[in-house]
Design a protein around this motif. Structure first.
Motif, short mmCIF file in Angstrom:
data_model
loop_
_atom_site.label_atom_id
_atom_site.label_comp_id
_atom_site.label_asym_id
_atom_site.label_seq_id
_atom_site.Cartn_x
_atom_site.Cartn_y
_atom_site.Cartn_z
N ARG A 185 12.96 -2.00 -2.60
CA ARG A 185 11.60 -2.54 -2.55
C ARG A 185 10.71 -1.68 -1.63
NH1 ARG A 185 9.28 -7.47 -3.85
NH2 ARG A 185 11.29 -8.30 -4.55
N TRP A 186 11.26 -1.30 -0.48
CA TRP A 186 10.51 -0.47 0.47
C TRP A 186 10.18 0.89 -0.12
CZ3 TRP A 186 7.30 0.98 3.79
CH2 TRP A 186 7.43 2.12 4.58
N ARG A 187 11.15 1.54 -0.76
CA ARG A 187 10.88 2.85 -1.36
C ARG A 187 9.85 2.74 -2.48
NH1 ARG A 187 11.52 6.16 2.24
NH2 ARG A 187 11.27 7.79 0.64
N GLN A 188 9.92 1.64 -3.25
CA GLN A 188 8.93 1.44 -4.31
C GLN A 188 7.53 1.27 -3.72
OE1 GLN A 188 9.28 1.51 -7.57
NE2 GLN A 188 7.28 0.71 -8.22
N LEU A 189 7.43 0.49 -2.67
CA LEU A 189 6.14 0.31 -2.01
C LEU A 189 5.60 1.64 -1.51
CD1 LEU A 189 6.70 -2.92 0.14
CD2 LEU A 189 4.86 -2.59 -1.52
N LEU A 190 6.47 2.41 -0.88
CA LEU A 190 6.03 3.67 -0.27
C LEU A 190 5.63 4.68 -1.34
CD1 LEU A 190 5.72 4.78 2.58
CD2 LEU A 190 8.00 5.78 2.38
N SER A 191 6.42 4.78 -2.40
CA SER A 191 6.14 5.78 -3.43
C SER A 191 4.89 5.43 -4.23
CB SER A 191 7.33 5.91 -4.38
OG SER A 191 7.58 4.68 -5.05
N SER A 192 4.59 4.15 -4.37
CA SER A 192 3.39 3.75 -5.11
C SER A 192 2.16 3.66 -4.22
CB SER A 192 3.62 2.41 -5.80
OG SER A 192 3.86 1.39 -4.84
N GLY A 193 2.35 3.83 -2.90
CA GLY A 193 1.23 3.74 -1.98
C GLY A 193 0.46 5.05 -1.89
N LYS A 194 -0.59 5.01 -1.10
CA LYS A 194 -1.48 6.17 -0.94
C LYS A 194 -1.47 6.60 0.52
CE LYS A 194 -6.36 7.47 -1.37
NZ LYS A 194 -7.71 6.98 -1.76
N GLN A 195 -1.22 7.88 0.76
CA GLN A 195 -1.22 8.36 2.14
C GLN A 195 -2.65 8.44 2.64
OE1 GLN A 195 1.10 11.87 2.86
NE2 GLN A 195 0.82 11.75 5.09
N VAL A 196 -2.89 7.82 3.80
CA VAL A 196 -4.24 7.76 4.34
C VAL A 196 -4.32 8.38 5.74
CG1 VAL A 196 -4.96 5.78 2.97
CG2 VAL A 196 -3.82 5.43 5.18
N GLY A 197 -3.23 9.01 6.16
CA GLY A 197 -3.22 9.64 7.47
C GLY A 197 -1.83 10.13 7.77
N PRO A 198 -1.65 10.81 8.89
CA PRO A 198 -0.31 11.27 9.26
C PRO A 198 0.65 10.10 9.39
CG PRO A 198 -1.99 12.30 10.63
CD PRO A 198 -2.68 11.21 9.87
N SER A 199 1.71 10.11 8.58
CA SER A 199 2.74 9.07 8.60
C SER A 199 2.17 7.68 8.34
CB SER A 199 3.49 9.06 9.95
OG SER A 199 4.09 10.30 10.20
N ARG A 200 1.08 7.60 7.62
CA ARG A 200 0.42 6.31 7.38
C ARG A 200 0.10 6.17 5.90
NH1 ARG A 200 -3.73 3.56 11.58
NH2 ARG A 200 -4.66 1.95 10.27
N TYR A 201 0.47 5.00 5.32
CA TYR A 201 0.33 4.79 3.88
C TYR A 201 -0.31 3.44 3.61
CZ TYR A 201 3.58 8.69 3.54
OH TYR A 201 4.18 9.93 3.65
N ARG A 202 -1.14 3.41 2.58
CA ARG A 202 -1.74 2.16 2.14
C ARG A 202 -0.98 1.67 0.92
NH1 ARG A 202 -7.78 2.79 1.46
NH2 ARG A 202 -7.68 2.62 3.73
N VAL A 203 -0.47 0.43 1.00
CA VAL A 203 0.36 -0.11 -0.08
C VAL A 203 -0.24 -1.42 -0.57
CG1 VAL A 203 2.44 0.94 0.89
CG2 VAL A 203 1.87 -1.42 1.49
N GLN A 204 0.20 -1.80 -1.77
CA GLN A 204 -0.22 -3.08 -2.35
C GLN A 204 0.86 -4.12 -2.08
OE1 GLN A 204 -1.21 -1.82 -6.51
NE2 GLN A 204 -3.01 -3.10 -6.13
N LYS A 205 0.44 -5.24 -1.49
CA LYS A 205 1.40 -6.32 -1.22
C LYS A 205 2.06 -6.81 -2.51
CE LYS A 205 -1.48 -8.11 2.56
NZ LYS A 205 -2.28 -9.28 2.99
#
Length: 855
Positions: free
Chosen positions: A533-553
């Motif tokens: 679940r975590w990898r899915q969230l991370l891979s579908s998210g958008k990187q918005v900064g160094p080591s920072r990602y925007r994900v959909q709940k």
């Protein structure tokens, strides 16, 4: 007070159904006022026979316990009033009078004492009788106020040593976090306000758990602002809540950005959504002075499964801290009356900024007000026992259940039995429903206007009561088994907040065990599913900064094709547990040019805000947890900590229910904190017990209520800068030489302006004169009569005024410990260790004239 209760109550019965006007100067108790309100509503069907009987017996017992005798009132025997049998059900003696009215006297009544012995029952009766006695509580010892406390709040005294140290720590703290364990009734609000009131600029954001509390704090703030002619808000509003007009919300956000909204109360949900961008802008501009989190223990207790914004806001606060200029970092003040090990550990992890973990003022104390009664019975017997207790114990009264449906059923059951002055608040109650119940229960509006009481009893789940400023609740009932000792103790603490005795009666049944056990076992996702679940969230998210990602709940894992709402809940659970494990830090998403593609359109901006409720940002923290093995190990440890803490809390609750050991000792063991240092030392909470089954059986073994008050040390952050350090060089002390009899007021003003706040050897009038000269600097004077004087323990700088040639022993000892000290005194002070030598020859020294020229 109750001096005129019997007279007023008899007048009300005599002229019923007409109303009685209470003349100015008449002393009537809250119970008497409620009786008048209940009589007014009797013909309209707003009051039932049990309401009239319960309040009448409370008035009679209050008069008897306070003034003696065996008081009696004459009441009508009309159909609206209780019958003879009903009066007797309410533990009242009834006599028929010549005028066809009934003479009513009240008997003592108490829940089961926990033992059939005569002494146990005598103690139980006395412990309940004390609740009726109208005697002002003793309260903590009053201690002389520091000049800053008197200047900001107009108080001449502190309410005990814990408040004194908490208040000092709050104003001295500059950046970083400060956790304060301060008992209820010791003025946490004043502690939170002090820094704001000392300054003429800067924004304080106060995060509270309930809308009712935000509105109550708004009322109190507005009253204080009017009294002292303070300009704290251009719009004269302070509670940022959902029902507020959109125009007012926008104005408050804008004034927050410019620093003109000096204080604002809000919820975690509003902080991480509507207020997020304004908070970051305020911080970036250097206006953010302080963030206060009230009831801070909820960050760990509620933040995983319920209201995850309690943990999400830590990331937003961290962003605001990072954005603040180096010279104006905000202080984060974490306030709670009850902090156990796990809660403190979570707060420490979430609110460490850089290498600065939170400082701690440990003033933990148990409440002395409740007398605890415990009973176990078959399921089908509990209704009668709770009904009897609701009828015969003093009001205002709270009845707690675990389930929302149970709360509604209990409220309806009480109404069907003649208790109509009853309301209900659960986690499903709307903001307006909560406000309506609270106003009808308290007898005044959130704006402070007195209104007629409509309710004496509130049935609620654990969602009710936190932060509610209802000082005179007299009884708390539990028709359930709380799933943790934390929940039980916090709910018992709803009563007696005015310092007067209260009753806590818990009635359990066999079916409660499975309910408590089920709630106590938080469901967490397994490692395999969680990692995917975590990898899915991370891979579908958008990187918005160094080591920072925007994900959909609501992102759905590949193995699911439906159920996005349930998936969102599992995603949030997984992420909040990861945050507790230190793998990530959660942040609310904010729209800033630094995290969006160049050339973004208004349509994209609108789409962002449209989806804001479904977005979350995660910051990766631990490189060793970015593979499945490391991730799983960290999650296993976090789960173990959560489950272990929950199991211990439930085990303590079961132990308390058995009644074999003093309840105060069981609770005190839960509220202790093992320090994170090699010594493994513990901060403890002393046991307190006004009465419980074990102590009624063996009163000689009871800890009682007269335990010593905690004396917490005043923390000092060693990394904080000190502008006069250069004058000391590498030495811990500086001797400032003054001519004999010289006035050093201007020197002290300069020292205070350079950040030196603590003074020993300065008399009170001189210290208050210094505070007036430097109104924005906190002036603190060491109290030599304190159990632990600052001069002996405080590791930060202290200015010591010495009036004679002899160096005081405490200052001499302080210098030997090499604690930072500025000694101000005559040229020829003698060094006690070196006969014939002067202090000026032993430590760095400078004349007052030279120092003043340099400053």
């Amino acid at each position: 007070m109750s001096r005129n209760d019997l007279q007023v109550a008899q007048q009300a019965f005599d002229c019923w159904p007409a109303s009685v006007f209470v003349e100015s100067g008449m002393d009537c108790s809250d119970a008497c006022i409620r009786l008048l309100d209940a009589l007014d509503g009797l013909e309209r069907g707003e009051s039932g026979w049990r309401d009239i009987a319960a309040l009448t017996r409370q008035v009679l017992l209050t008069s008897r316990a306070t003034y003696g005798g065996d008081p009696e009132v004459a009441v009508p025997s009309s159909r609206n009033f209780p019958t003879v049998d009903e009066w007797q059900v309410a533990q009242c003696a009834v006599s028929l009078r010549a005028d066809d009215r009934l003479g009513i006297r009240a008997f003592d009544w108490h829940p089961p004492a926990g033992s059939d012995g005569a002494e146990s029952n005598r103690l139980a009766a006395e412990q309940v009788r004390a609740v009726y006695r109208e005697v002002p509580p003793e309260g903590p010892p009053l201690l002389p106020a520091d000049p800053f406390w008197k200047a900001t709040h107009h108080y001449d005294c502190y309410r005990g040593e814990t408040q004194r140290q908490a208040a000092r720590a709050a104003v001295l703290k500059s950046g970083g976090a400060l956790t304060v364990a301060l008992p209820t009734g010791r003025g946490k609000t004043a502690v939170a306000w002090s820094k704001m009131l000392l300054s003429t600029h800067g924004v304080t954001v106060v995060v509270v758990p309930t809308v009712v509390l935000a509105l109550d704090m708004e009322r109190r703030t507005a009253e204080a602002a009017r009294a002292d002619n303070l300009d704290l808000s251009p719009v004269d509003r302070f509670a940022y809540i959902g029902s507020l007009d959109d125009g007012l919300k926008q104005a408050m956000r804008q004034h927050m950005r410019t620093g003109r909204q000096r204080i604002i109360y809000t919820s975690p949900e509003a902080l991480v959504s509507g207020l997020a961008s304004a908070l970051l802008d305020c911080a970036r501009a250097g206006h953010l002075q302080q963030i206060v989190i009230d009831e801070a223990h909820l960050v760990s207790q509620w933040g995983v499964d319920f209201r995850p914004e309690f943990q999400t806001m830590a990331g937003l606060i961290g962003d605001a801290y990072d954005l603040s200029p180096a010279e104006s970092k905000p202080t984060v003040l974490l306030l709670s009356a009850t902090l156990a090990q796990q809660a403190l550990d979570v707060l420490s992890r979430l609110f460490t900024f850089g290498h600065r973990s939170p400082d701690l003022v440990w003033g933990s104390e148990l409440r002395p007000e409740p007398a605890i009664f415990l009973e176990s019975c078959p399921d089908n017997d509990r209704a009668a026992k709770i009904l009897s207790a609701t009828t015969n114990l003093p009001r205002p009264l709270v009845l707690y259940t675990t389930k929302v449906d149970d709360a509604k059923e209990w409220a309806n059951a009480l109404r069907s039995e003649g208790i109509l002055r009853v309301g209900c608040i659960t986690g499903e109650s709307s903001e307006s429903e909560r406000r309506g119940v609270m106003e009808a229960w308290r007898g005044y509006t959130v704006s402070g206007q007195r209104i007629t009481t409509k309710l004496d009893v509130v049935v609620g789940t654990s969602a009710f009561g936190l932060g509610v400023d209802m000082p005179n609740v007299r009884t708390v009932l539990h028709a359930c088994m709380p799933e943790s000792i934390d929940r039980y103790y916090q709910e018992v603490g709803r009563a007696g907040r005015d310092g007067r005795p209260s009753v806590a009666y818990l009635c359990t049944t066999p079916s409660d065990e499975s309910v408590a056990d089920g709630i106590n076992r938080p469901t967490t996702i397994g490692n395999e599913l969680g990692w995917n679940r975590w990898r899915q969230l991370l891979s579908s998210g958008k990187q918005v900064g160094p080591s920072r990602y925007r994900v959909q709940k609501s992102a759905i894992p590949v193995h699911m094709n439906e159920g996005y709402k349930q998936s969102a809940q599992w995603n949030v659970k997984t992420l909040t547990l990861m945050a507790q494990a230190g793998i990530i830090r959660l942040h609310p998403p904010t729209w800033t040019e630094s995290v969006v593609a160049a050339g973004c359109t208004d349509v994209e901006r609108e789409a962002f805000y449209e989806d804001l409720h479904d977005l979350l940002e995660v910051e990766l923290l631990r490189g060793d947890c970015q593979d499945e093995i490391g991730w799983s190990a960290a999650m296993d440890e976090a789960r173990h900590q959560v489950h272990s803490s929950q199991r211990q809390a439930l085990a303590s609750m079961r132990n308390l229910i058995r009644g074999d050991e003093c309840a105060g000792r069981i609770i005190s063991r839960h509220y202790r904190y093992r320090l994170e240092n090699p010594s493994g030392a513990q901060l403890t909470t002393q046991p307190v017990c006004r009465g419980c089954p074990a102590c009624r059986r063996s009163p000689d073994l009871s800890p009682g209520v007269s335990t010593p008050e905690p004396c917490p040390l005043l923390p000092f952050a060693k990394e904080e800068s000190e502008s006069l350090r250069e004058w000391r060089g590498n030495q811990p002390a500086l001797f400032i030489r003054i001519p004999s009899g010289a006035d050093c007021q201007q020197l002290l003003v300069k020292l205070a302006q350079h950040g030196l706040s603590i003074y020993s050897g300065l008399n009170r009038s001189e210290a208050e004169r210094l505070q007036r000269a430097v109104p924005n600097c906190p002036i603190i004077i060491d109290d030599p009569s304190a159990y632990i004087p600052l001069v002996e323990t405080y590791e930060g700088p202290i200015v010591s005024i010495v009036a004679t040639r002899q160096l005081p022993e405490d200052i001499h000892h302080r210098l030997s410990l090499e604690l930072t000290t500025y000694v101000v005194g005559p040229y020829d002070i003698v060094d006690p260790d070196r006969p014939g030598q002067f202090l000026r020859d032993i430590i760095p020294s400078i004349s007052i004239e030279a120092l003043m020229r340099s400053l």
